[in-house]
Design an enzyme around this catalytic site. Structure first.
Site, PDB file in Angstrom:
ATOM      1  N   THR A  41       0.776   2.525  -0.032  1.00 15.84           N
ATOM      2  CA  THR A  41       1.102   1.680  -1.175  1.00 15.84           C
ATOM      3  C   THR A  41       0.441   2.168  -2.469  1.00 15.84           C
ATOM      4  OG1 THR A  41       1.112  -0.146   0.390  1.00 15.84           O
ATOM      5  CG2 THR A  41       1.060  -0.734  -1.917  1.00 15.84           C
ATOM      6  N   GLU A  85      15.816  -2.319  -7.833  1.00 15.62           N
ATOM      7  CA  GLU A  85      15.739  -2.207  -6.373  1.00 15.62           C
ATOM      8  C   GLU A  85      15.344  -3.550  -5.753  1.00 15.62           C
ATOM      9  OE1 GLU A  85      12.303  -0.071  -4.697  1.00 15.62           O
ATOM     10  OE2 GLU A  85      13.713   1.081  -3.501  1.00 15.62           O
TER      11      GLU A  85
HETATM   12  C1  LIG Z   1      12.108   1.707   7.328  1.00 14.60           C
HETATM   13  C2  LIG Z   1      11.391   2.040   6.076  1.00 14.60           C
HETATM   14  C3  LIG Z   1      12.083   2.623   5.020  1.00 14.60           C
HETATM   15  C4  LIG Z   1      11.405   3.004   3.870  1.00 14.60           C
HETATM   16  N1  LIG Z   1      12.077   3.689   2.880  1.00 14.60           N
HETATM   17  C5  LIG Z   1      11.360   4.263   1.886  1.00 14.60           C
HETATM   18  C6  LIG Z   1      11.986   5.172   0.978  1.00 14.60           C
HETATM   19  O1  LIG Z   1      13.196   5.419   1.054  1.00 14.60           O
HETATM   20  N2  LIG Z   1      11.221   5.787   0.052  1.00 14.60           N
HETATM   21  C7  LIG Z   1       9.875   5.558  -0.068  1.00 14.60           C
HETATM   22  O2  LIG Z   1       9.229   6.148  -0.930  1.00 14.60           O
HETATM   23  N3  LIG Z   1       9.239   4.676   0.765  1.00 14.60           N
HETATM   24  C8  LIG Z   1       9.963   4.043   1.733  1.00 14.60           C
HETATM   25  N4  LIG Z   1       9.332   3.180   2.614  1.00 14.60           N
HETATM   26  C9  LIG Z   1       7.904   2.961   2.477  1.00 14.60           C
HETATM   27  C10 LIG Z   1       7.544   1.536   2.130  1.00 14.60           C
HETATM   28  O3  LIG Z   1       7.788   1.304   0.774  1.00 14.60           O
HETATM   29  C11 LIG Z   1       6.076   1.370   2.537  1.00 14.60           C
HETATM   30  O4  LIG Z   1       6.027   1.386   3.961  1.00 14.60           O
HETATM   31  C12 LIG Z   1       5.497   0.125   2.030  1.00 14.60           C
HETATM   32  O5  LIG Z   1       5.444   0.178   0.635  1.00 14.60           O
HETATM   33  C13 LIG Z   1       4.090  -0.085   2.585  1.00 14.60           C
HETATM   34  O6  LIG Z   1       3.338   1.103   2.504  1.00 14.60           O
HETATM   35  P1  LIG Z   1       2.595   1.678   3.787  1.00 14.60           P
HETATM   36  O7  LIG Z   1       3.543   1.658   4.938  1.00 14.60           O
HETATM   37  O8  LIG Z   1       1.988   2.995   3.487  1.00 14.60           O
HETATM   38  O9  LIG Z   1       1.478   0.658   4.070  1.00 14.60           O
HETATM   39  P2  LIG Z   1      -0.087   0.649   3.563  1.00 14.60           P
HETATM   40  O10 LIG Z   1      -0.118   1.001   2.131  1.00 14.60           O
HETATM   41  O11 LIG Z   1      -0.808   1.555   4.534  1.00 14.60           O
HETATM   42  O12 LIG Z   1      -0.425  -0.824   3.807  1.00 14.60           O
HETATM   43  C14 LIG Z   1      -0.556  -1.391   5.128  1.00 14.60           C
HETATM   44  C15 LIG Z   1      -0.754  -2.885   4.987  1.00 14.60           C
HETATM   45  O13 LIG Z   1      -1.915  -3.168   4.187  1.00 14.60           O
HETATM   46  C16 LIG Z   1      -1.574  -3.976   3.087  1.00 14.60           C
HETATM   47  N5  LIG Z   1      -2.349  -3.560   1.905  1.00 14.60           N
HETATM   48  C17 LIG Z   1      -2.570  -2.299   1.455  1.00 14.60           C
HETATM   49  N6  LIG Z   1      -3.323  -2.327   0.347  1.00 14.60           N
HETATM   50  C18 LIG Z   1      -3.566  -3.625   0.071  1.00 14.60           C
HETATM   51  C19 LIG Z   1      -4.283  -4.316  -0.962  1.00 14.60           C
HETATM   52  N7  LIG Z   1      -4.885  -3.672  -1.940  1.00 14.60           N
HETATM   53  N8  LIG Z   1      -4.323  -5.659  -0.913  1.00 14.60           N
HETATM   54  C20 LIG Z   1      -3.717  -6.343   0.078  1.00 14.60           C
HETATM   55  N9  LIG Z   1      -3.034  -5.748   1.075  1.00 14.60           N
HETATM   56  C21 LIG Z   1      -2.954  -4.413   1.073  1.00 14.60           C
HETATM   57  C22 LIG Z   1      -0.091  -3.761   2.845  1.00 14.60           C
HETATM   58  O14 LIG Z   1       0.498  -4.873   2.214  1.00 14.60           O
HETATM   59  C23 LIG Z   1       0.418  -3.563   4.276  1.00 14.60           C
HETATM   60  O15 LIG Z   1       0.689  -4.810   4.855  1.00 14.60           O
HETATM   61  C24 LIG Z   1      10.015   2.738   3.747  1.00 14.60           C
HETATM   62  C25 LIG Z   1       9.337   2.100   4.797  1.00 14.60           C
HETATM   63  C26 LIG Z   1      10.000   1.771   5.942  1.00 14.60           C
HETATM   64  C27 LIG Z   1       9.221   1.144   7.077  1.00 14.60           C
END
Ligand SMILES: Cc1cc2nc3c(=O)[nH]c(=O)nc-3n(C[C@H](O)[C@H](O)[C@H](O)COP(=O)(O)OP(=O)(O)OC[C@H]3O[C@@H](n4cnc5c(N)ncnc54)[C@H](O)[C@@H]3O)c2cc1C
Length: 385
Positions: A129, A243
């Site tokens: 994120t 989006e």
């Molecule tokens: C099926 C699928 C399709 C996707 N398609 C795309 C795409 O086309 N292009 C693209 O770029 N991305 C894509 N994504 C990525 C998606 O946007 C991210 O998975 C999402 O933004 C969360 O990031 P992460 O998985 O790295 O989770 P992390 O950043 O690792 O976070 C894990 C958890 O911790 C929480 N968290 C993290 N930091 C904080 C904070 N500071 N405060 C509170 N909570 C926090 C998050 O809310 C989450 O619940 C896709 C994801 C999936 C699963």
């Protein structure tokens, strides 16, 4: 807030198209984890995916409200717009920040569907994120940028000609501000594949055509930089409202599908000599899901209205996405419960839609980050990360 009546023909046309893609079609693809080529081709041919492209570039020049209605109807018909929703909005970055030459070169082909721009490379495995922490670099070398790094969850990369890529062009410590130093590129994946670009599919709990992509000395013509170098984060943010609104509309469509299925079943299924829907324990959760969906729908309309009026809609787009994703997930859970054991049977499509709609409290932005946005930007609370 009521919707303009002139959207009724668009809604009907989408419904009619979707009727050709019933549950059996989606079940087969789901089992095979295959891409809905025929469905995407039909939507493209009908011009629905070019809804937001201005007429001067061959699109339909429709409003955000109309585009949202298209996505909502796709989901409410039991289909899955995730296969192609990004074709509708990813081009917005080119439209808003591209040069006249770039717009002329790409937008008409995207509008005709000959060029697919539906891959968006932002998320990386290490930064998640925290977009500003991304590590993919693009270094200028003569007439080209040389890209090295990795993205994850780059959905539809195998079914897209172009990818919008966010990469670091200035090291974080040397950037002029916290958000500067990232740039946006349009990658022609047709030529880059096998020449610095590798795409690997990721199998997920639902059929989503998502991938991880690797860049190893991938050369990108400097002409493919969108806008100014170093301003990419701002450009990407400006596209996120569209989006979020469109995906929120999809969630509303999903919620309507679940509520409709549950109410129909509850009227017809007879146990203990009466329809299960005669029990308050069954009808109240359906009514609750309906109320939640309607409230979320109002926020989606509010956000779309502000967007098309050119007003700031950051808070509303985020809140719409949050409320709609929660409403669709609540409706999905309710729908399984209402169907009892049949909620788990593949042929009812509920378990498939349940898996599909689960995504939206996580992507494209997770619930916590929306709450953080509202806390900081609307309520003036200290930034938490
Ligand atoms: C099926 C699928 C399709 C996707 N398609 C795309 C795409 O086309 N292009 C693209 O770029 N991305 C894509 N994504 C990525 C998606 O946007 C991210 O998975 C999402 O933004 C969360 O990031 P992460 O998985 O790295 O989770 P992390 O950043 O690792 O976070 C894990 C958890 O911790 C929480 N968290 C993290 N930091 C904080 C904070 N500071 N405060 C509170 N909570 C926090 C998050 O809310 C989450 O619940 C896709 C994801 C999936 C699963």
């Amino acid at each position: 807030m009521t919707e303009a009546a002139d959207l009724a023909p668009i809604r009907e046309a989408v419904r009619a198209l979707c009727a050709d893609f019933p549950g059996e079609y989606w079940r087969r693809l789901d089992r095979e984890r295959a891409y809905p080529e025929e469905f995407v081709a039909a939507l493209t041919k009908a011009g629905f995916l070019a809804a937001l492209i201005p007429e001067e570039y061959g699109g339909s020049g429709l409003s955000m409200t109309a585009a949202a209605a298209i996505m909502e109807e796709i989901q409410a018909s039991g289909c899955n717009g995730a296969a192609c929703h990004a074709q509708m909005y990813t081009m917005g970055t080119v439209l808003r920040h591209g040069s006249a030459a770039q717009k002329q070169k790409y937008l008409p082909g995207i509008a005709r569907g000959e060029l697919r721009l539906q891959a968006f490379g932002v998320t990386e495995p290490t930064s998640g994120t925290d977009t500003l922490g991304l590590r993919t670099t693009a270094t200028l070398d003569g007439e080209h940028y040389v890209v090295n790094g990795q993205k994850i969850w780059t959905s539809r990369a195998e079914h897209s000609d172009l990818m919008l890529l966010l990469a670091r062009t200035t090291p974080r410590e040397a950037a002029k501000s916290r958000t500067a130093g990232l740039s946006v590129f349009l990658i022609d994946m047709r030529t880059a594949k096998g020449d610095g670009l590798t795409i690997r599919p990721i199998r997920t709990m639902m059929n989503h055509a998502t991938t991880e992509v690797f860049f190893e000395n991938m050369r990108v013509p400097a002409d493919n930089l969108i806008g100014a170098e170093g301003e990419g984060f701002r450009y990407i943010l400006s596209g996120m409202n569209a989006e979020r609104i469109l995906i929120a509309a999809e969630c509303i469509g999903d919620a309507k599908w679940f509520i409709d299925k549950a109410a129909s079943y509850a009227r017809e299924r007879v146990v203990f000599g009466r329809p299960i829907g005669q029990n308050q324990g069954v009808q109240f959760p359906i009514a609750r899901a309906y109320i939640g969906m309607r409230a979320a729908e109002l926020m989606v309309r509010e956000a779309a209205g502000l967007y098309e009026a050119g007003k700031d809609c950051g808070a509303e787009a985020n809140m719409a996405k949050h409320l709609a994703a929660e409403a669709s997930w609540a409706a999905a859970d309710m729908c399984v419960q209402t169907h009892g054991g049949f909620g788990f049977a593949e042929e009812f499509d509920i378990e498939r839609k349940f898996r599909e709609t689960r995504l939206y409290t996580v992507a494209p932005i997770s619930t916590n980050l929306i709450l953080s946005y509202v806390a900081e930007h609307v309520l003036g609370l200290p930034r938490s990360y």
